[in-house]
Scaffold this motif. Structure first.
Motif, short mmCIF file in Angstrom:
data_model
loop_
_atom_site.label_atom_id
_atom_site.label_comp_id
_atom_site.label_asym_id
_atom_site.label_seq_id
_atom_site.Cartn_x
_atom_site.Cartn_y
_atom_site.Cartn_z
N SER A 111 0.84 -1.20 0.00
CA SER A 111 0.00 0.00 0.00
C SER A 111 0.88 1.25 0.00
O SER A 111 1.85 1.33 0.75
N VAL A 112 0.52 2.19 -0.86
CA VAL A 112 1.25 3.47 -0.91
C VAL A 112 0.34 4.65 -0.60
O VAL A 112 0.82 5.76 -0.40
N GLU A 113 -0.96 4.43 -0.56
CA GLU A 113 -1.90 5.48 -0.16
C GLU A 113 -3.15 4.79 0.36
O GLU A 113 -3.72 3.93 -0.32
N PRO A 114 -3.59 5.14 1.56
CA PRO A 114 -4.76 4.47 2.12
C PRO A 114 -6.07 5.02 1.56
O PRO A 114 -6.11 6.13 1.02
N MET A 115 -7.12 4.23 1.70
CA MET A 115 -8.44 4.78 1.41
C MET A 115 -8.70 5.92 2.38
O MET A 115 -8.52 5.79 3.59
N THR A 116 -9.13 7.07 1.85
CA THR A 116 -9.22 8.28 2.66
C THR A 116 -10.51 9.02 2.34
O THR A 116 -10.91 9.11 1.18
N ASN A 117 -11.13 9.54 3.39
CA ASN A 117 -12.31 10.39 3.20
C ASN A 117 -11.96 11.82 3.62
O ASN A 117 -11.40 12.07 4.69
N TYR A 118 -12.29 12.76 2.73
CA TYR A 118 -12.05 14.18 2.97
C TYR A 118 -13.39 14.88 3.10
O TYR A 118 -14.28 14.73 2.25
N LEU A 119 -13.54 15.66 4.17
CA LEU A 119 -14.77 16.43 4.39
C LEU A 119 -14.38 17.87 4.71
O LEU A 119 -13.55 18.12 5.60
N VAL A 120 -14.98 18.82 3.98
CA VAL A 120 -14.77 20.25 4.23
C VAL A 120 -16.14 20.91 4.24
O VAL A 120 -16.93 20.72 3.30
N ALA A 121 -16.43 21.67 5.31
CA ALA A 121 -17.72 22.34 5.43
C ALA A 121 -17.50 23.80 5.81
O ALA A 121 -16.70 24.10 6.70
N ARG A 122 -18.20 24.68 5.13
CA ARG A 122 -18.06 26.12 5.35
C ARG A 122 -19.45 26.75 5.35
O ARG A 122 -20.28 26.43 4.47
N SER A 123 -19.69 27.63 6.31
CA SER A 123 -20.96 28.34 6.35
C SER A 123 -20.72 29.76 6.84
O SER A 123 -19.84 30.00 7.69
N THR A 124 -21.48 30.72 6.30
CA THR A 124 -21.36 32.12 6.71
C THR A 124 -22.75 32.70 6.93
O THR A 124 -23.74 32.22 6.37
N LYS A 125 -22.78 33.77 7.74
CA LYS A 125 -24.05 34.45 8.02
C LYS A 125 -23.80 35.95 7.99
O LYS A 125 -22.95 36.47 8.71
N TYR A 127 -24.94 39.68 8.85
CA TYR A 127 -25.79 40.30 9.85
C TYR A 127 -25.53 41.81 9.87
O TYR A 127 -24.48 42.28 9.42
N GLY A 128 -26.50 42.54 10.41
CA GLY A 128 -26.37 43.99 10.41
C GLY A 128 -26.36 44.51 8.98
O GLY A 128 -26.91 43.92 8.06
N LYS A 129 -25.68 45.66 8.79
CA LYS A 129 -25.62 46.27 7.47
C LYS A 129 -24.31 46.00 6.76
O LYS A 129 -24.23 46.20 5.55
N ALA A 130 -23.28 45.57 7.50
CA ALA A 130 -21.98 45.40 6.84
C ALA A 130 -21.10 44.45 7.63
O ALA A 130 -19.92 44.71 7.83
N SER A 131 -21.64 43.31 8.05
CA SER A 131 -20.87 42.37 8.86
C SER A 131 -21.20 40.95 8.45
O SER A 131 -22.26 40.66 7.88
N ARG A 132 -20.26 40.07 8.77
CA ARG A 132 -20.47 38.65 8.48
C ARG A 132 -19.66 37.83 9.48
O ARG A 132 -18.58 38.25 9.93
N VAL A 133 -20.16 36.66 9.81
CA VAL A 133 -19.43 35.69 10.62
C VAL A 133 -19.53 34.35 9.92
O VAL A 133 -20.52 34.06 9.23
N GLY A 134 -18.47 33.54 10.02
CA GLY A 134 -18.46 32.26 9.33
C GLY A 134 -17.74 31.20 10.14
O GLY A 134 -16.99 31.50 11.08
N VAL A 135 -18.00 29.95 9.78
CA VAL A 135 -17.31 28.82 10.42
C VAL A 135 -16.76 27.92 9.33
O VAL A 135 -17.26 27.88 8.20
N LEU A 136 -15.71 27.18 9.69
CA LEU A 136 -15.09 26.21 8.78
C LEU A 136 -14.76 24.96 9.58
O LEU A 136 -14.27 25.04 10.71
N PHE A 137 -15.06 23.81 9.00
CA PHE A 137 -14.69 22.53 9.61
C PHE A 137 -14.18 21.61 8.52
O PHE A 137 -14.73 21.56 7.42
N SER A 138 -13.11 20.89 8.82
CA SER A 138 -12.61 19.89 7.88
C SER A 138 -12.13 18.67 8.66
O SER A 138 -11.69 18.78 9.82
N SER A 139 -12.22 17.53 8.02
CA SER A 139 -11.71 16.30 8.62
C SER A 139 -11.15 15.41 7.52
O SER A 139 -11.65 15.40 6.39
N VAL A 140 -10.10 14.68 7.87
CA VAL A 140 -9.50 13.69 6.98
C VAL A 140 -9.40 12.40 7.78
O VAL A 140 -8.81 12.38 8.86
N THR A 141 -9.98 11.34 7.24
CA THR A 141 -9.99 10.05 7.92
C THR A 141 -9.39 9.01 7.00
O THR A 141 -9.86 8.83 5.87
#
Length: 869
Positions: A410-424, A426-440
């Motif tokens: 084996s030279v590379e294992p079976m791998t799952n990649y997950l990336v999730a991003r969300s933003t919101k 708010y107000g008149k000129a602002s934003r907040v966001g989150v990011l999550f990633s995992s590699v298994t």
């Protein structure tokens, strides 16, 4: 209602700063006219259809260039109609001069006249879509995001036509609702902007102009009213593909039991796009093939850090803006440290990581098979956006031959990649966001030295504030955790990104029993985004345990960086110039032991002249600082002080022949230097042919190039090891050659060739005598061992590091879009290279060696077919 009625010009352009956000702002309005589907105009660049006769005229365009805010010099008349299935744009673009047009491949920003439509169909004042067409019917489309950014990777399926006449040219567009996202409401209000580019005088005219010196694009759009009774189209598209491929190799080792002169295969796969809701789209791919993608350029990297290559694969580039972990700043001034890429999609399908150094012969895949991938992107609720990507790659195995025995490893294992991003928003000129990633990873014994799991979580945001929202505060914070065997985590600690084994480090310590590692990052930036004077302050910190390279890209951690910049930006047309930009910045970097790793001043300037020539330059001073990576896990070394400068300039891009010339130079107090010289020549003999050549030559001398580390208990001053360095003389010649011929807006040919020659001559071998200094002990008596190609000096032996590298990479692609969304590719890829140990640079000798170097050629034919369901 209409933005402009007949010959009347609307003077309803509101102040651009006040127009960024807020329901109380009065905006200009354009009117669309509803027609029956049976009355839809034929897309043939003829505006005589009955549908256009009843539509409201839109005129009254304003210049952005060259005379910002003044009326357009040429009249443009635009009409908008729509049916239950699509929206249509018809434009009569009058011109008292000669229309400028060029033929090129899709998404090629040619030095041509253009008609451009920008649509904010979700009416969020932040995002949208751009559709361009030129007089030769070349199309460009892109996604708009974060108000001021665009993503060219998006390819929509839409229709256009263009025709040149004696008094200008005509353009028509049909954009299906399936290519847009909007709410399911009885009455729609969209954002709209329309522009025109006139190449011969570099004029750009906008329906709604953002004045120079101000910020914002989508937030300034006019309102498009009159769209009633339409429903979002639940997109369901299938694009199957089939590919036939031939691999041909030359000059392979006949003793290698796996060597083959040629190989053939056929394959297939599928892309799927489905609209889950009016604003959420699911995109999937099964067994994707990227054989039509241009090859990466050749490079020589003598550092301990990985080289960054941009993503070129369509599935991953399209919609990539949804995963960007940062705000809308027009500049972050990262000249003293390259901020990490939190999602580096080239990790998915990467070259296998398994080592095969202990085998006699081996054959392994060049990349990891992507079994399948899916993306969910779009908006939901009030001000929320989301992007989720999941991909599964296969377990790749190599066939090895060692001691007369065949084995699979084996030279590379079976791998799952997950990336999730969300933003919101708010107000008149602002934003907040989150990011999550995992590699298994699903590891076996062969790959126990890889990490099992890797996780990253982060939060970011921005706020505009101050008078007219001219100031921007961006911030982010993230944390990582990686898990694996003690061997895997020990490798992580000892990697070039962190070097926990450094003997003089007080803030980190190598722990070979650990099975996990955690870390954090943070960044804050305050900057003025508009006006002539724009100050900027930034601080970043990346803890030693921060590790994101399983699905991101970052060369090193253990870093705190700060800078202060003052930027001058004058975009007004003056007596001799069209735009002037200049800035100066003070910077300094430290590691978490408070060792100063960077300390200096940097400045840069650029000027656009009245005759459309341009120039730029930079200068910098490098103050006293340390290097905690130079000894490859050993003690600190001091770096030499120095200075640098660069100059460059180019000619008018409207001409048949365009040229750029540049040079960059660094000089250090220890005698080291770096010189870079480059030239770009672009020739357009006809409207459909473009030729370019870009030769660059680099020459450098480094007096403390790392060579090797050897244990020696008697070397007490350097913690029981000898750190061997040398002077290195490097020369590199890189020639990029491109040829493009476009038979029509649907049929094109592209050729890219890159001859590349590099040499490195190591001499003046020596060893470090004391940490935190640049004191070396020269090796006075050195013996060369020819049979081993190594040197012996004093009590140490090390390999001869001299090299000559010669290569040529090439790529030729014929692309025929035989129907909308469907294409045929005929591709040839060439990769030819070899190396030698001469060390000296001889131009003619090294170039002559390239044709005789071993090569690997790939020929393929690929067809994809778009099936809207």
């Amino acid at each position: 209602r209409g933005f402009c009625l007949g010959v009347l010009s609307c003077a309803l352009l509101v102040d651009s700063a006040k127009a960024q956000n807020g329901p109380d702002v009065v905006r200009p309005t354009a009117q669309a006219t509803r027609i029956e589907t049976t009355e839809a105009p034929v897309i043939d660049a003829d505006l005589s259809d009955a549908a256009w006769q009843s539509a409201t005229e839109i005129t009254g365009f304003t210049q952005h260039d060259p005379d910002d805010g003044k009326p357009a010099t040429q009249k443009s008349i635009v009409k908008i109609v729509y049916t239950d299935e699509a929206i249509y744009f018809g434009a009569r673009l009058e011109d008292t001069g000669k229309v400028t047009t060029l033929l090129g491949r899709r998404d090629n920003d040619l030095e041509s006249d253009w008609f451009r439509v920008s649509i904010d169909s979700q009416h969020d004042r932040l995002s949208g879509a751009h559709f361009w067409v030129n007089p030769s019917n070349v199309q460009i489309d892109m996604i708009l995001y974060n108000d001021i950014y665009n993503d060219w990777s998006w390819d929509a399926v839409w229709e256009s036509a263009a025709k040149t006449g004696p008094n200008g040219w005509i353009a028509e567009m049909r954009i299906p609702y399936s290519q847009l996202r909007f709410t399911n409401a009885a009455a729609q209000t969209w954002g709209i902007n329309i522009s025109r580019r006139i190449a011969r005088n570099r004029e750009t005219d906008w329906l709604v102009n953002t004045p120079k010196g101000e910020i914002g694009f989508v937030s300034h759009f006019a309102d498009l009213a009159g769209i009633d009774g339409i429903k979002p189209d639940r997109t369901f598209e299938i694009v199957p593909y089939a590919v036939a491929r031939s691999d041909v190799a030359t000059r392979f080792n006949r003793a290698d039991p796996f060597a083959r002169g040629s190989a053939y295969r056929m394959d297939g796969g599928m892309d799927v796009k489905y609209g889950l809701t009016s604003n959420l789209t699911l995109t999937g791919t099964i067994n994707p093939d990227f054989g039509q993608v241009e090859v990466d350029p050749a490079v020589v990297n003598l550092t301990q850090f990985e080289t960054f290559f941009p993503e070129k694969r369509p599935f991953f580039t399209e919609g990539s803006q949804m995963f960007v972990f940062s705000g809308p700043s027009n500049s972050r001034w990262n000249f003293n440290f390259s901020s990490p890429t939190y999602f580096y999609s080239r990790r998915i399908g990467r070259s296998p990581q398994g080592a095969l150094d202990d085998t006699d012969y081996a054959v392994a895949p060049g990349e990891t098979t992507i079994l399948g991938a899916a993306k969910l992107t779009g908006k939901f609720g009030k001000g929320w956006s989301i992007g989720v990507l999941d991909a599964l790659t296969d377990n790749e195995r190599a066939l090895t031959f060692t001691g007369g025995l065949f084995e699979r490893r084996s030279v590379e294992p079976m791998t799952n990649y997950l990336v999730a991003r969300s933003t919101k928003e708010y107000g008149k000129a602002s934003r907040v966001g989150v990011l999550f990633s995992s590699v298994t990873r699903r590891l076996d014994e062969d790959l126990a030295y890889l990490r099992n799991n890797a996780y990253l979580g982060g939060i970011d945001g921005y706020t505009y504030f101050g008078k007219d929202k001219k100031w921007l505060l961006e911030w982010l914070g993230s944390g990582t955790m990686v898990e694996g065997s003690p061997d895997a985590i020990a490798r992580t600690q000892k990697s070039a990104a962190r070097y926990y084994q450094r003997p003089d480090a007080e803030h980190v310590e190598l722990d070979p029993t650990r099975t996990s590692l955690t870390g954090f990052s943070t960044r804050a930036m305050l900057g003025k985004q508009t006006g002539v004077w724009r100050p900027n302050l930034q601080i970043q910190a990346y803890s030693p345990g921060f590790e994101m390279n399983d699905v991101g890209f970052m060369q090193r951690t253990d870093m705190i960086t700060t800078h202060a910049v003052l930027h001058y930006s004058d975009e007004k047309v003056r007596k001799y110039t069209r735009a002037v930009s200049a800035w100066i910045g003070k910077y300094q970097n430290w590691n978490f032991d408070h060792d100063q790793l960077a300390n200096g001043l940097h400045s840069s300037w650029s000027v656009d002249f009245k005759n459309y020539w341009y120039s730029w330059g930079w200068a910098g001073i490098y103050g006293p600082r340390f290097d905690d990576r130079r000894t490859r896990g050993g003690p600190l070394m001091r770096r030499p002080t120095g200075r640098g400068f660069g100059l460059g300039g180019g000619t008018d891009s409207r001409k048949k022949v365009q040229a750029e010339l540049w040079t960059d130079n660094d000089h250090y107090t220890d005698g080291g230097f770096f010189h870079n010289f480059g030239l770009w020549l672009n020739y357009k003999p006809t409207t459909s042919v473009r030729l370019s050549i870009t030769p660059t030559f680099q020459r450098s001398r480094e007096l403390s190039q790392y060579v090797a580390t050897q244990d020696d208990p008697s070397a007490t001053a350097t913690y029981g090891k000898r750190y061997i360095f040398s002077t290195i003389e490097q020369r590199t010649l890189d020639v990029g050659v491109r040829a493009e011929w476009t038979a029509s807006s649907r049929l094109s040919f592209q050729l890219y060739l890159q001859p590349f020659v590099a040499s490195a001559d190591y001499h003046g071998f020596k060893e470090l005598t004391r940490p935190r200094t640049r004191e070396f002990r020269p090796y006075e008596s050195i013996a060369y061992l020819a049979e081993e190609n190594s040197y012996r000096a004093n009590s140490v032996t090390f390999a001869n590091p001299d090299f000559n590298f010669r290569s040529v990479k090439g790529n030729a692609v014929v692309r025929w879009e035989f129907r909308p969304g469907s294409a045929l590719y005929v591709v040839w890829n060439e990769n030819r290279s070899d190396d030698a140990i001469e060390g000296d640079f001889r131009f003619r000798r090294d170039l002559r060696a390239i044709p005789n170097a071993p090569s690997r050629d790939v020929f393929l034919v690929k067809i994809s077919y778009w099936l809207p369901m």
